[in-house]
Motif scaffolding. Structure first.
Motif, PDB file in Angstrom:
ATOM      1  N   LEU A 146       0.829  -1.205   0.000  1.00  0.00           N
ATOM      2  CA  LEU A 146       0.000   0.000   0.000  1.00  0.00           C
ATOM      3  C   LEU A 146       0.867   1.259   0.000  1.00  0.00           C
ATOM      4  CD1 LEU A 146      -3.335   0.542   1.738  1.00  0.00           C
ATOM      5  CD2 LEU A 146      -1.592   2.295   2.040  1.00  0.00           C
ATOM      6  N   TYR A 147       2.052   1.183   0.592  1.00  0.00           N
ATOM      7  CA  TYR A 147       2.945   2.346   0.624  1.00  0.00           C
ATOM      8  C   TYR A 147       3.459   2.683  -0.780  1.00  0.00           C
ATOM      9  CZ  TYR A 147       2.939   2.403   5.696  1.00  0.00           C
ATOM     10  OH  TYR A 147       2.552   2.498   7.002  1.00  0.00           O
ATOM     11  N   ARG A 148       3.736   1.664  -1.572  1.00  0.00           N
ATOM     12  CA  ARG A 148       4.164   1.942  -2.951  1.00  0.00           C
ATOM     13  C   ARG A 148       3.034   2.582  -3.746  1.00  0.00           C
ATOM     14  NH1 ARG A 148       2.730  -0.147  -7.197  1.00  0.00           N
ATOM     15  NH2 ARG A 148       1.933  -2.031  -6.183  1.00  0.00           N
ATOM     16  N   ARG A 149       1.839   2.026  -3.661  1.00  0.00           N
ATOM     17  CA  ARG A 149       0.700   2.558  -4.399  1.00  0.00           C
ATOM     18  C   ARG A 149       0.424   4.002  -4.015  1.00  0.00           C
ATOM     19  NH1 ARG A 149      -4.004  -0.278  -2.586  1.00  0.00           N
ATOM     20  NH2 ARG A 149      -5.100   1.050  -4.094  1.00  0.00           N
ATOM     21  N   LEU A 150       0.422   4.255  -2.710  1.00  0.00           N
ATOM     22  CA  LEU A 150       0.105   5.596  -2.231  1.00  0.00           C
ATOM     23  C   LEU A 150       1.170   6.597  -2.665  1.00  0.00           C
ATOM     24  CD1 LEU A 150      -2.176   6.869  -0.636  1.00  0.00           C
ATOM     25  CD2 LEU A 150      -0.920   6.362   1.475  1.00  0.00           C
ATOM     26  N   THR A 151       2.441   6.224  -2.524  1.00  0.00           N
ATOM     27  CA  THR A 151       3.534   7.111  -2.929  1.00  0.00           C
ATOM     28  C   THR A 151       3.496   7.376  -4.420  1.00  0.00           C
ATOM     29  OG1 THR A 151       4.921   6.220  -1.152  1.00  0.00           O
ATOM     30  CG2 THR A 151       6.035   7.448  -2.900  1.00  0.00           C
ATOM     31  N   GLU A 152       3.316   6.342  -5.191  1.00  0.00           N
ATOM     32  CA  GLU A 152       3.302   6.467  -6.649  1.00  0.00           C
ATOM     33  C   GLU A 152       2.145   7.346  -7.123  1.00  0.00           C
ATOM     34  OE1 GLU A 152       4.433   3.226  -9.824  1.00  0.00           O
ATOM     35  OE2 GLU A 152       2.386   2.853  -9.087  1.00  0.00           O
ATOM     36  N   ASP A 153       0.957   7.114  -6.581  1.00  0.00           N
ATOM     37  CA  ASP A 153      -0.212   7.857  -7.036  1.00  0.00           C
ATOM     38  C   ASP A 153      -0.182   9.307  -6.574  1.00  0.00           C
ATOM     39  OD1 ASP A 153      -1.036   5.556  -8.231  1.00  0.00           O
ATOM     40  OD2 ASP A 153      -2.624   5.087  -6.795  1.00  0.00           O
ATOM     41  N   LEU A 154       0.346   9.556  -5.390  1.00  0.00           N
ATOM     42  CA  LEU A 154       0.450  10.930  -4.919  1.00  0.00           C
ATOM     43  C   LEU A 154       1.546  11.683  -5.668  1.00  0.00           C
ATOM     44  CD1 LEU A 154       0.014  10.444  -1.062  1.00  0.00           C
ATOM     45  CD2 LEU A 154      -1.630  11.442  -2.663  1.00  0.00           C
ATOM     46  N   SER A 155       2.719  11.099  -5.757  1.00  0.00           N
ATOM     47  CA  SER A 155       3.835  11.761  -6.452  1.00  0.00           C
ATOM     48  C   SER A 155       3.501  12.008  -7.913  1.00  0.00           C
ATOM     49  CB  SER A 155       5.102  10.910  -6.349  1.00  0.00           C
ATOM     50  OG  SER A 155       5.529  10.773  -5.018  1.00  0.00           O
ATOM     51  N   GLY A 156       2.844  11.044  -8.521  1.00  0.00           N
ATOM     52  CA  GLY A 156       2.497  11.179  -9.933  1.00  0.00           C
ATOM     53  C   GLY A 156       1.461  12.246 -10.211  1.00  0.00           C
ATOM     54  N   ASN A 157       0.820  12.728  -9.148  1.00  0.00           N
ATOM     55  CA  ASN A 157      -0.200  13.759  -9.311  1.00  0.00           C
ATOM     56  C   ASN A 157       0.153  15.050  -8.569  1.00  0.00           C
ATOM     57  OD1 ASN A 157      -2.719  12.621 -10.819  1.00  0.00           O
ATOM     58  ND2 ASN A 157      -1.994  10.941  -9.513  1.00  0.00           N
ATOM     59  N   GLY A 158       1.468  15.286  -8.414  1.00  0.00           N
ATOM     60  CA  GLY A 158       1.930  16.574  -7.921  1.00  0.00           C
ATOM     61  C   GLY A 158       1.978  16.746  -6.421  1.00  0.00           C
ATOM     62  N   CYS A 159       1.816  15.658  -5.653  1.00  0.00           N
ATOM     63  CA  CYS A 159       1.869  15.756  -4.193  1.00  0.00           C
ATOM     64  C   CYS A 159       3.263  15.376  -3.712  1.00  0.00           C
ATOM     65  CB  CYS A 159       0.829  14.833  -3.561  1.00  0.00           C
ATOM     66  SG  CYS A 159       0.803  14.873  -1.753  1.00  0.00           S
ATOM     67  N   ARG A 160       3.803  16.169  -2.826  1.00  0.00           N
ATOM     68  CA  ARG A 160       5.115  15.891  -2.248  1.00  0.00           C
ATOM     69  C   ARG A 160       4.962  14.836  -1.150  1.00  0.00           C
ATOM     70  NH1 ARG A 160       8.595  21.348  -1.154  1.00  0.00           N
ATOM     71  NH2 ARG A 160      10.648  20.589  -1.788  1.00  0.00           N
ATOM     72  N   VAL A 161       5.705  13.751  -1.221  1.00  0.00           N
ATOM     73  CA  VAL A 161       5.580  12.644  -0.271  1.00  0.00           C
ATOM     74  C   VAL A 161       6.851  12.528   0.560  1.00  0.00           C
ATOM     75  CG1 VAL A 161       5.262  10.158   0.011  1.00  0.00           C
ATOM     76  CG2 VAL A 161       4.004  11.387  -1.776  1.00  0.00           C
ATOM     77  N   LEU A 162       6.691  12.571   1.893  1.00  0.00           N
ATOM     78  CA  LEU A 162       7.800  12.381   2.821  1.00  0.00           C
ATOM     79  C   LEU A 162       7.578  11.067   3.556  1.00  0.00           C
ATOM     80  CD1 LEU A 162       7.050  15.618   2.695  1.00  0.00           C
ATOM     81  CD2 LEU A 162       8.833  15.759   4.436  1.00  0.00           C
ATOM     82  N   ALA A 163       8.667  10.376   3.869  1.00  0.00           N
ATOM     83  CA  ALA A 163       8.538   9.096   4.564  1.00  0.00           C
ATOM     84  C   ALA A 163       9.662   8.920   5.566  1.00  0.00           C
ATOM     85  CB  ALA A 163       8.555   7.937   3.564  1.00  0.00           C
ATOM     86  N   ASP A 164       9.299   8.378   6.739  1.00  0.00           N
ATOM     87  CA  ASP A 164      10.256   8.023   7.786  1.00  0.00           C
ATOM     88  C   ASP A 164       9.985   6.563   8.114  1.00  0.00           C
ATOM     89  OD1 ASP A 164      11.871   7.708   9.966  1.00  0.00           O
ATOM     90  OD2 ASP A 164      11.177   9.482  11.033  1.00  0.00           O
ATOM     91  N   LEU A 165      10.476   5.670   7.255  1.00  0.00           N
ATOM     92  CA  LEU A 165      10.132   4.252   7.324  1.00  0.00           C
ATOM     93  C   LEU A 165      11.385   3.410   7.107  1.00  0.00           C
ATOM     94  CD1 LEU A 165       6.930   4.487   5.093  1.00  0.00           C
ATOM     95  CD2 LEU A 165       6.946   4.148   7.574  1.00  0.00           C
ATOM     96  N   ALA A 166      11.247   2.116   7.348  1.00  0.00           N
ATOM     97  CA  ALA A 166      12.378   1.198   7.171  1.00  0.00           C
ATOM     98  C   ALA A 166      11.851  -0.143   6.683  1.00  0.00           C
ATOM     99  CB  ALA A 166      13.138   1.034   8.491  1.00  0.00           C
ATOM    100  N   GLY A 167      12.779  -1.071   6.430  1.00  0.00           N
ATOM    101  CA  GLY A 167      12.395  -2.407   6.022  1.00  0.00           C
ATOM    102  C   GLY A 167      11.662  -2.413   4.693  1.00  0.00           C
ATOM    103  N   GLN A 168      10.718  -3.329   4.567  1.00  0.00           N
ATOM    104  CA  GLN A 168       9.985  -3.462   3.314  1.00  0.00           C
ATOM    105  C   GLN A 168       9.101  -2.249   3.035  1.00  0.00           C
ATOM    106  OE1 GLN A 168      10.651  -5.855   1.203  1.00  0.00           O
ATOM    107  NE2 GLN A 168       9.221  -5.020  -0.317  1.00  0.00           N
ATOM    108  N   ARG A 169       8.668  -1.566   4.086  1.00  0.00           N
ATOM    109  CA  ARG A 169       7.888  -0.337   3.863  1.00  0.00           C
ATOM    110  C   ARG A 169       8.724   0.689   3.104  1.00  0.00           C
ATOM    111  NH1 ARG A 169       5.833   0.147  10.105  1.00  0.00           N
ATOM    112  NH2 ARG A 169       4.498  -1.702  10.135  1.00  0.00           N
ATOM    113  N   LEU A 170       9.990   0.831   3.484  1.00  0.00           N
ATOM    114  CA  LEU A 170      10.869   1.766   2.787  1.00  0.00           C
ATOM    115  C   LEU A 170      11.088   1.318   1.343  1.00  0.00           C
ATOM    116  CD1 LEU A 170      12.794   4.167   2.628  1.00  0.00           C
ATOM    117  CD2 LEU A 170      14.580   2.729   3.644  1.00  0.00           C
ATOM    118  N   VAL A 171      11.274   0.035   1.131  1.00  0.00           N
ATOM    119  CA  VAL A 171      11.445  -0.483  -0.230  1.00  0.00           C
ATOM    120  C   VAL A 171      10.265  -0.086  -1.107  1.00  0.00           C
ATOM    121  CG1 VAL A 171      11.569  -2.583  -1.639  1.00  0.00           C
ATOM    122  CG2 VAL A 171      12.891  -2.423   0.486  1.00  0.00           C
TER     123      VAL A 171
END
Length: 313
Positions: A146-171
């Motif tokens: 879900l983190y990939r989908r959310l990041t991809e869809d937000l970034s692809g539509n002009g939203c700046r995405v910040l993340a403080d994550l690790a492990g597979q979530r970061l991947v």
């Protein structure tokens, strides 16, 4: 690009109910608060004068309590009611250290609840223009994808995405193309991205993360100055020496400080100074994600961003 309306959307999929026992003149002093990474980050963002839309879920007895505790005029709580319970913990700090007495994990969100949470977050984040993605306290709450989908869809539509994550979530976030990534050196080692905390190990790991496109990558290093890669410049973040009370949550506060500044349209390097100051101040306090905005700005004037010298290309 800055936030469109001076607010930050914080993705906090399953906040925690926190119970902490302190000592007050020899007697137990019990504190009950909403918690979890996203809640602590939201609290720090509001301290810096920026509004927050908190997107998450509440369920079970713990969720019913949390619904009432998330009460801050600067936080717009967008909390879906679900069947999965929220997690909780009880910590004892009467001797000055943090002893975990019990922790109850959060429940797994259903497929329909995940769809609703994704839609809720997507809608508010696209409106705000900036989103901070946090994680739940355990891995069963929601799939990492879900983190990939959310990041991809937000970034692809002009939203700046910040993340403080690790492990597979970061991947997953990196696959989606974030704007800003913060990670600790311990997490880089645990994830196999670095063999140790030596600069010669950490810097290649930072550069590898930067290949995924973020404007900046920050690595916190406990008591050592944090590292940052900004526009191909390697920097160290030097903060004033302060006496720590509780080092837990300093990294979350740093990321929150950066998000707050970017939402106000401030330059990235100034955002790093504010973020570093927010993290430094937070570890002098017992409350996670706390600190006064005036104090943070005063400390930020003393934060130095120094170019990293030597053979670290």
């Amino acid at each position: 690009m800055s936030g469109q309306n001076g607010r930050v959307v914080v993705f906090a999929p399953s906040p925690q109910l926190t119970v902490t026992v302190e000592d007050l003149n020899g007697e137990p002093d019990i504190h009950v608060h909403p918690g979890g990474q996203g809640v602590w980050q939201a609290r720090m963002i509001t301290s810096l004068g920026v509004g927050v839309v908190l997107c998450g879920t509440v369920g079970g007895e713990t969720g019913r309590v949390l619904q009432h505790l998330v009460d801050d005029p600067a936080i717009e709580a967008q909390l879906l009611h679900v069947d999965a319970r929220n997690g909780a913990y009880v910590h004892d700090r009467r001797d000055g250290s943090r002893d975990e007495l019990v922790e109850m994990p959060a429940g797994e969100l259903s497929r329909h609840d995940l769809d609703d949470l994704y839609e809720l977050t997507l809608t508010h984040a696209l409106d705000a223009g900036i989103a901070l993605l946090s994680g739940p306290s355990n891995d069963r709450v929601l799939p990492h994808s879900l983190y990939r989908r959310l990041t991809e869809d937000l970034s692809g539509n002009g939203c700046r995405v910040l993340a403080d994550l690790a492990g597979q979530r970061l991947v997953e976030v990196l696959d989606g193309g974030p704007s800003f990534v913060k990670v600790s050196h311990e997490e880089l080692i645990d994830d196999g991205r670095a063999a140790s905390g030596d600069l010669d190990e950490l810097i290649p790991a930072i550069r590898e993360i930067a290949k995924c496109g973020p404007e900046a990558v920050v690595v916190s290093r406990a008591a050592e100055p944090a590292l940052a890669l900004v526009e191909d410049d390697l920097l160290t973040l030097h903060v004033p020496d302060l006496s720590p009370v509780d080092t837990r949550g300093g990294g979350d506060s740093m990321t929150a400080g950066v998000a707050a500044c970017l939402a106000k349209g401030e330059p990235l390097r100034e955002a790093l100074r504010i973020g570093a100051a927010a993290g430094a101040l937070n570890i002098t306090r017992r409350g996670l994600g706390t600190g006064g905005g005036d104090a943070i700005r005063t400390l930020a004037e003393r934060v130095e961003l120094r170019p990293l010298r030597g053979n670290h290309s």
